[in-house]
Design an enzyme around this catalytic site. Structure first.
Site, mmCIF file in Angstrom:
data_model
loop_
_atom_site.group_PDB
_atom_site.id
_atom_site.type_symbol
_atom_site.label_atom_id
_atom_site.label_comp_id
_atom_site.label_asym_id
_atom_site.label_seq_id
_atom_site.Cartn_x
_atom_site.Cartn_y
_atom_site.Cartn_z
ATOM 1 N N HIS A 162 -5.771 4.043 0.451
ATOM 2 C CA HIS A 162 -6.212 3.774 1.087
ATOM 3 C C HIS A 162 -6.339 4.955 2.245
ATOM 4 O O HIS A 162 -5.714 4.872 3.657
ATOM 5 C CB HIS A 162 -4.577 2.801 1.766
ATOM 6 C CG HIS A 162 -3.261 3.409 1.481
ATOM 7 N ND1 HIS A 162 -2.706 3.799 0.022
ATOM 8 C CD2 HIS A 162 -3.497 3.933 2.092
ATOM 9 C CE1 HIS A 162 -2.049 4.323 0.701
ATOM 10 N NE2 HIS A 162 -1.509 3.923 2.278
ATOM 11 N N HIS A 163 -5.938 6.016 1.682
ATOM 12 C CA HIS A 163 -6.227 6.881 3.334
ATOM 13 C C HIS A 163 -6.996 8.147 2.624
ATOM 14 O O HIS A 163 -7.312 9.200 3.377
ATOM 15 C CB HIS A 163 -4.898 8.495 2.615
ATOM 16 C CG HIS A 163 -3.878 7.897 3.101
ATOM 17 N ND1 HIS A 163 -3.394 7.636 4.794
ATOM 18 C CD2 HIS A 163 -2.116 6.870 2.171
ATOM 19 C CE1 HIS A 163 -1.979 7.103 4.511
ATOM 20 N NE2 HIS A 163 -1.962 6.766 2.964
ATOM 21 N N LYS A 189 5.373 5.755 -2.109
ATOM 22 C CA LYS A 189 6.958 6.269 -1.075
ATOM 23 C C LYS A 189 8.329 5.918 -1.105
ATOM 24 O O LYS A 189 9.377 7.086 -0.565
ATOM 25 C CB LYS A 189 6.871 5.815 0.768
ATOM 26 C CG LYS A 189 5.235 6.474 1.349
ATOM 27 C CD LYS A 189 5.247 5.756 2.969
ATOM 28 C CE LYS A 189 4.312 6.844 3.169
ATOM 29 N NZ LYS A 189 3.798 6.488 4.950
ATOM 30 N N HIS A 196 0.993 -1.310 0.500
ATOM 31 C CA HIS A 196 -0.185 0.008 -0.432
ATOM 32 C C HIS A 196 0.995 0.958 0.041
ATOM 33 O O HIS A 196 0.622 2.197 -0.263
ATOM 34 C CB HIS A 196 -1.019 -0.137 1.022
ATOM 35 C CG HIS A 196 -0.445 0.495 2.238
ATOM 36 N ND1 HIS A 196 0.377 -0.867 3.097
ATOM 37 C CD2 HIS A 196 -0.147 1.138 3.309
ATOM 38 C CE1 HIS A 196 0.547 -0.055 4.651
ATOM 39 N NE2 HIS A 196 0.487 0.701 4.488
ATOM 40 N N ASP A 197 2.214 1.400 0.363
ATOM 41 C CA ASP A 197 2.570 2.647 1.005
ATOM 42 C C ASP A 197 4.038 2.131 -0.035
ATOM 43 O O ASP A 197 5.311 3.147 -0.036
ATOM 44 C CB ASP A 197 3.377 2.426 2.020
ATOM 45 C CG ASP A 197 2.760 2.963 3.077
ATOM 46 O OD1 ASP A 197 1.526 4.103 2.300
ATOM 47 O OD2 ASP A 197 2.668 3.253 3.695
ATOM 48 N N HIS A 200 2.023 10.185 -2.379
ATOM 49 C CA HIS A 200 2.521 8.443 -2.518
ATOM 50 C C HIS A 200 1.735 7.090 -2.889
ATOM 51 O O HIS A 200 1.532 6.361 -3.964
ATOM 52 C CB HIS A 200 3.060 7.843 -1.368
ATOM 53 C CG HIS A 200 1.998 7.734 0.012
ATOM 54 N ND1 HIS A 200 1.306 8.797 0.849
ATOM 55 C CD2 HIS A 200 1.265 6.166 0.370
ATOM 56 C CE1 HIS A 200 0.850 7.964 1.548
ATOM 57 N NE2 HIS A 200 0.742 6.535 1.587
HETATM 58 FE FE LIG Z 1 0.341 5.433 2.977
#
Ligand SMILES: [Fe+2]
Length: 522
Positions: free
Chosen positions: A446-447, A397, A393-394, A422
């Site tokens: 997801h944010h 980044k 999910h990240d 991201h």
């Molecule tokens: Fe995140």
């Protein structure tokens, strides 16, 4: 009356008249004695006695003649009656035709079957009721009959008054007077049904012959192995493909046991051709032989009309090449799956290596998300996708400056805007991977927050995919329970209180309730 009987009758009459007259004369005329009249009759007595005998014989003869005449007449009447009965009630058609072909008489059955009336018969001839297709051979037969020859079992086609074809078979002879033919007499049987049945039978035989030929061609040219087995599994017939497969002359195969050639490997298949008669191999069954060949085998028992077993037909299709290809494909798929898993691990490791502060974050988030999804009763397929999305999910980044991720102070508004990119960056990184296309919405959203204040699009409530809402809760909880460069971990209790405080604003209520239930049980 034969001569012996006549002679005895004459003798008996002679004795009777002689004796009676010898008795009567002494009694009536009182002349001489019985003995003198018996042994020494006078001349006129002899004449009278012979005359009496003659008269008696004539009377007897006349009576016998009359009786004979009556008997002959009676016999003739009976014969005529029988003939008339037969003529009128015969099922067959009877006709009498004059030499010119005109009808003399026909029986009722003839009228009934052909439909012509007695009046019609006065205006038509025999040739008018014969179908043109057989007129020539009927004309020839008629000439033979007129020459005195009897024609038997002649077949013809009559045409009824309404045009219906009637197939007949019959015998024809002639009636002559003083050596001159005056008529032909024929009796014909309607064989229309029989001819039709014969036609059907011929058609059936033709079909059977064709089917047999087709079967033989199929049998001998089939690429499949076909063998016929008796009840003891002896080979009673096989096709060329089988002989080619076992590389033996056909004559050496008949009578051999099928398992001499088709011994299967029970450790790999669990089946054996020896079980054929148990009915276990009625359906297509996969068999691997000891020689390493793979076969699909079907078995069909054949029974006679009384249900008695005749033989089995076994069809074996060599699928060794197909099985090898399947195995290679399966190996490739497993290799691809392994490659994919390693790819995901590599991506996660790359992210962990980028910032020591988020090391292990993805694995923990995946663990929380999976627990929540199971608690909410999601399908296994969705849980697998959610776990994968949680791990990656990240990943966006990777494209975020290191100093922003490791900055010990709070981020400026401008820096935070850079970090907020991201989810889109992660989506852009993974969009070329076909196997990950279903998790892209989860990574991108997801944010997002239930109240619409999240990023990147500000989606609200149900607009956000459920798995993205779960991922958001799991991600937030792990962030709140882990140290960050700009702060220490606020702790689990704080994180729980935040979940409750933001329930229905940041977080989905159902997700929070499921997670709180998990946390309270842990
Ligand atoms: Fe995140």
């Amino acid at each position: 009356m034969n001569k012996r009987k006549v002679m005895w009758l004459v003798i008996k009459l002679l004795i009777a008249v002689w004796v009676i007259d010898s008795i009567v004369d002494p009694l009536i005329f009182e002349e001489g004695t019985f003995i003198s009249h018996l042994l020494t009759p006078s001349a006129h007595e002899v004449f009278v006695r012979l005359l009496l005998i003659g008269i008696l014989l004539f009377a007897v003869y006349n009576r016998t003649l009359l009786a004979k005449q009556k008997a002959v007449q009676h016999t003739a009447q009976e014969s005529e009656e029988r003939y008339r009965t037969l003529f009128e009630n015969a099922h067959d058609m009877i006709q009498s035709v004059a030499p010119d072909g005109s009808f003399i008489f026909v029986n009722p059955s003839w009228i009934k079957k052909l439909g012509y009336t007695q009046e019609d018969l006065k205006t038509i001839t025999m040739f008018d009721i014969i179908h043109p297709d057989c007129r020539d051979h009927c004309t020839a037969a008629f000439k033979r009959v007129m020459s005195g020859e009897a024609v038997n079992n002649i077949e013809a086609t009559f045409i009824s008054k309404n045009g219906r074809k009637i197939e007949v078979e019959g015998n024809v002879n002639v009636r002559s007077v003083d050596g001159k033919v005056i008529a032909t007499q024929g009796i014909f049987r309607d064989i229309t049904r029989r001819k039709k049945a014969e036609g059907q039978l011929a058609g059936l035989l033709k079909d059977v012959t064709r089917a047999k030929t087709e079967w033989e061609i199929t049998f001998n040219n089939s690429m499949e192995i076909i063998i016929l087995l008796d009840k003891d599994l002896n080979i009673i017939k096989h096709n060329k493909r089988f002989a080619d497969f076992v590389e033996l002359p056909p004559q050496e195969l008949l009578g051999r046991k099928c398992y001499d050639f088709f011994t299967c490997n029970p450790t790999e298949t669990g089946h054996c051709l020896g079980k054929i008669h148990d009915g276990e191999l009625r359906e297509w069954t996969e068999v691997k032989t000891n020689s390493g060949h793979w076969f699909y085998i079907s078995h069909c028992p054949i029974f006679d009309e009384n249900g008695k077993f005749l033989h089995s037909i076994v069809i074996a299709s060599d699928v060794t090449s197909l099985k090898n290809t399947q195995q290679r494909l399966q190996d490739s798929e497993e290799e691809l799956d392994s490659l994919f898993v390693n790819f995901v691990k590599a991506m996660v490791n790359a992210l962990d290596a980028k910032s020591p502060w988020t090391k292990g974050h993805s694995e923990r988030v995946a663990g929380y998300a999976e627990q929540i999804a199971k608690e909410m009763g999601l399908e296994d397929e969705k849980i697998i996708l959610l776990r994968l999305a949680s791990l990656l999910h990240d990943i966006g980044k990777i494209g975020t400056y290191d100093y922003l991720l490791d900055k010990p102070e709070s981020l400026t508004e401008e820096e935070f805007e850079a970090v907020k990119k991201h989810p889109d960056q992660g989506t852009a990184i993974l969009k070329g991977v076909k196997q990950l296309k279903d998790i892209l919405p989860l990574i991108r959203y997801h944010h997002e927050r239930i109240d619409g204040k999240g990023y990147p699009e500000g989606l609200k409530g149900e607009e956000i995919p459920l798995c993205a809402r779960i991922l958001h809760v799991a991600d937030s909880f792990d962030s709140m329970t882990a140290d960050r460069p700009y702060r220490s971990s606020p702790g689990k209790e704080y994180a729980i209180s935040e979940l409750k405080r933001c329930n229905g604003t940041r977080f989905d209520t159902r997700v929070v309730e499921a997670f709180l239930k998990i946390l309270s049980n842990s």
